[in-house]
Design a protein around this motif. Structure first.
Motif, PDB file in Angstrom:
ATOM      1  N   LEU B  19      17.039 -69.857 127.504  1.00 14.50           N
ATOM      2  CA  LEU B  19      16.925 -69.028 126.303  1.00 14.50           C
ATOM      3  C   LEU B  19      16.367 -69.844 125.150  1.00 14.50           C
ATOM      4  N   GLU B  20      15.458 -69.245 124.409  1.00  5.20           N
ATOM      5  CA  GLU B  20      15.065 -69.809 123.131  1.00  5.20           C
ATOM      6  C   GLU B  20      14.827 -68.656 122.171  1.00  5.20           C
ATOM      7  N   LEU B  21      15.571 -68.650 121.076  1.00  5.51           N
ATOM      8  CA  LEU B  21      15.420 -67.638 120.038  1.00  5.51           C
ATOM      9  C   LEU B  21      14.831 -68.287 118.804  1.00  5.51           C
ATOM     10  N   GLY B  22      13.766 -67.689 118.306  1.00  7.15           N
ATOM     11  CA  GLY B  22      13.075 -68.282 117.179  1.00  7.15           C
ATOM     12  C   GLY B  22      13.687 -67.900 115.834  1.00  7.15           C
ATOM     13  N   CYS B  23      13.647 -68.832 114.898  1.00  9.52           N
ATOM     14  CA  CYS B  23      14.103 -68.590 113.530  1.00  9.52           C
ATOM     15  C   CYS B  23      13.236 -69.417 112.595  1.00  9.52           C
ATOM     16  N   ASN B  24      12.612 -68.756 111.650  1.00  7.85           N
ATOM     17  CA  ASN B  24      11.836 -69.443 110.620  1.00  7.85           C
ATOM     18  C   ASN B  24      12.298 -68.966 109.259  1.00  7.85           C
ATOM     19  N   TYR B  25      12.262 -69.855 108.296  1.00 10.52           N
ATOM     20  CA  TYR B  25      12.685 -69.481 106.954  1.00 10.52           C
ATOM     21  C   TYR B  25      11.598 -69.841 105.956  1.00 10.52           C
ATOM     22  N   SER B  26      11.642 -69.179 104.824  1.00 12.00           N
ATOM     23  CA  SER B  26      10.685 -69.493 103.771  1.00 12.00           C
ATOM     24  C   SER B  26      11.468 -69.934 102.550  1.00 12.00           C
ATOM     25  N   TYR B  27      11.396 -71.218 102.300  1.00 11.79           N
ATOM     26  CA  TYR B  27      12.016 -71.830 101.112  1.00 11.79           C
ATOM     27  C   TYR B  27      11.524 -73.252 101.054  1.00 11.79           C
ATOM     28  N   GLY B  28      11.083 -73.692  99.885  1.00 13.92           N
ATOM     29  CA  GLY B  28      10.472 -75.003  99.795  1.00 13.92           C
ATOM     30  C   GLY B  28      11.443 -76.161  99.700  1.00 13.92           C
ATOM     31  N   GLY B  29      12.688 -75.888  99.323  1.00 13.44           N
ATOM     32  CA  GLY B  29      13.656 -76.961  99.135  1.00 13.44           C
ATOM     33  C   GLY B  29      14.502 -77.208 100.373  1.00 13.44           C
ATOM     34  N   THR B  30      15.517 -78.028 100.208  1.00 12.51           N
ATOM     35  CA  THR B  30      16.398 -78.339 101.335  1.00 12.51           C
ATOM     36  C   THR B  30      17.412 -77.222 101.529  1.00 12.51           C
ATOM     37  N   VAL B  31      17.747 -77.031 102.781  1.00 13.10           N
ATOM     38  CA  VAL B  31      18.628 -75.915 103.140  1.00 13.10           C
ATOM     39  C   VAL B  31      19.704 -76.353 104.122  1.00 13.10           C
ATOM     40  N   ASN B  32      20.749 -75.575 104.180  1.00 13.00           N
ATOM     41  CA  ASN B  32      21.711 -75.629 105.272  1.00 13.00           C
ATOM     42  C   ASN B  32      21.401 -74.446 106.181  1.00 13.00           C
ATOM     43  N   LEU B  33      21.555 -74.642 107.498  1.00 10.56           N
ATOM     44  CA  LEU B  33      21.136 -73.628 108.454  1.00 10.56           C
ATOM     45  C   LEU B  33      22.267 -73.289 109.409  1.00 10.56           C
ATOM     46  N   PHE B  34      22.267 -72.050 109.844  1.00 11.46           N
ATOM     47  CA  PHE B  34      23.363 -71.550 110.678  1.00 11.46           C
ATOM     48  C   PHE B  34      22.828 -70.596 111.738  1.00 11.46           C
ATOM     49  N   TRP B  35      23.551 -70.564 112.852  1.00 13.89           N
ATOM     50  CA  TRP B  35      23.418 -69.483 113.805  1.00 13.89           C
ATOM     51  C   TRP B  35      24.806 -68.855 113.980  1.00 13.89           C
ATOM     52  N   TYR B  36      24.838 -67.544 113.820  1.00 11.28           N
ATOM     53  CA  TYR B  36      26.049 -66.772 114.063  1.00 11.28           C
ATOM     54  C   TYR B  36      25.814 -65.870 115.271  1.00 11.28           C
ATOM     55  N   VAL B  37      26.901 -65.537 115.965  1.00 14.63           N
ATOM     56  CA  VAL B  37      26.817 -64.633 117.105  1.00 14.63           C
ATOM     57  C   VAL B  37      27.864 -63.537 116.946  1.00 14.63           C
ATOM     58  N   GLN B  38      27.483 -62.342 117.358  1.00 12.38           N
ATOM     59  CA  GLN B  38      28.444 -61.245 117.346  1.00 12.38           C
ATOM     60  C   GLN B  38      28.496 -60.628 118.733  1.00 12.38           C
ATOM     61  N   TYR B  39      29.577 -60.877 119.446  1.00  3.89           N
ATOM     62  CA  TYR B  39      29.787 -60.254 120.741  1.00  3.89           C
ATOM     63  C   TYR B  39      30.204 -58.805 120.516  1.00  3.89           C
TER      64      TYR B  39
END
Lengths: 118, 116
Positions: B19-39
């Protein structure tokens, strides 16, 4: 033990009615949130409360009134419901203090409350 | 405006597939990133997060994600999925500057269906 619990899970009501969704967390967090998931599944923040004080209000219509009787509870009351209010509403909580490496922005979510306005 | 894109809205895999799920964001500064799941029928739960350090982070249930700063991406991977991985997956970011607000910016979510 459910960490963030919301009631009711499902709510079907008529336009114009007033309804409430309740949220409680037993994690000892001091910040609570309401997020709305629209029909395209995007979750967007509506409100946040820290120690019963409103911190964020994301230009939500004033028909929506959050109430935090204590830091473990954040209820959402909606007046004069409209068709466009149909959505899934998620409650969440987190710690507020600490730097960017802390748990301050690690949110714990509830299971969501699906509101259908007819 | 800041935004998060999840390109795969609905993914169907057989058990043991990768599995590979893509995620891209648009923001020029530094970020914290998360993946959440909902069963199904359950609450949104945190799969993994990236704040700093090693850009390859490991989460629960054999999931991992790689932060590629130059591509503004944080793709989620799992080498071999199971039927129990059937769920909705949400990518989220928050600028570090506002990290204490809890104002996460979510992607649209990806529905993963794993066939037994």
């Amino acid at each position: 033990d459910t960490a963030v619990s919301q009631t009711p899970k499902y709510l079907v009501t008529q336009m114009g009615n007033d309804k409430s969704i309740k949220c409680e967390q037993n994690l000892g967090h001091d910040t609570m949130y309401w997020y709305k998931q629209d029909s395209k599944k995007f979750l967007k923040i509506m409100f946040s409360y820290n120690n019963k004080e409103l911190i964020i209000n994301e230009t939500v219509p004033n028909r929506f009134s959050p109430k935090s009787p204590d830091k473990a509870h954040l209820n959402l009351h909606i007046n004069s419901l409209e068709l466009g209010d149909s959505a899934v509403y998620f409650c969440a909580s987190s710690h507020s203090s600490g730097g960017t490496l802390s748990g301050a922005n690690v949110l714990t979510f509830g299971a969501g409350s699906r509101l259908t306005v007819l | 405006a800041q935004s998060v894109s999840q390109h795969n809205h609905h993914v169907i895999l057989s058990e043991a597939a990768s599995l590979e799920l893509g995620c891209n964001y648009s923001y020029g500064g530094t970020v914290n990133l998360f993946w959440y799941v909902q069963y199904p029928g359950q609450h949104l739960q945190l799969l993994l997060k990236y704040f700093s350090g090693d850009p390859l982070v490991k989460g629960i249930k054999g999931f991992e994600a790689e932060f590629i700063k130059s591509k503004f991406s944080f793709n989620l991977r799992k080498p071999s999925v199971q039927w129990s991985d059937t769920a909705e997956y949400f990518c989220a970011v928050i600028p570090k500057l506002s990290s204490n607000t809890g104002k996460l910016i979510f992607g649209q979510g990806t529905t993963l269906q794993v066939k037994p």
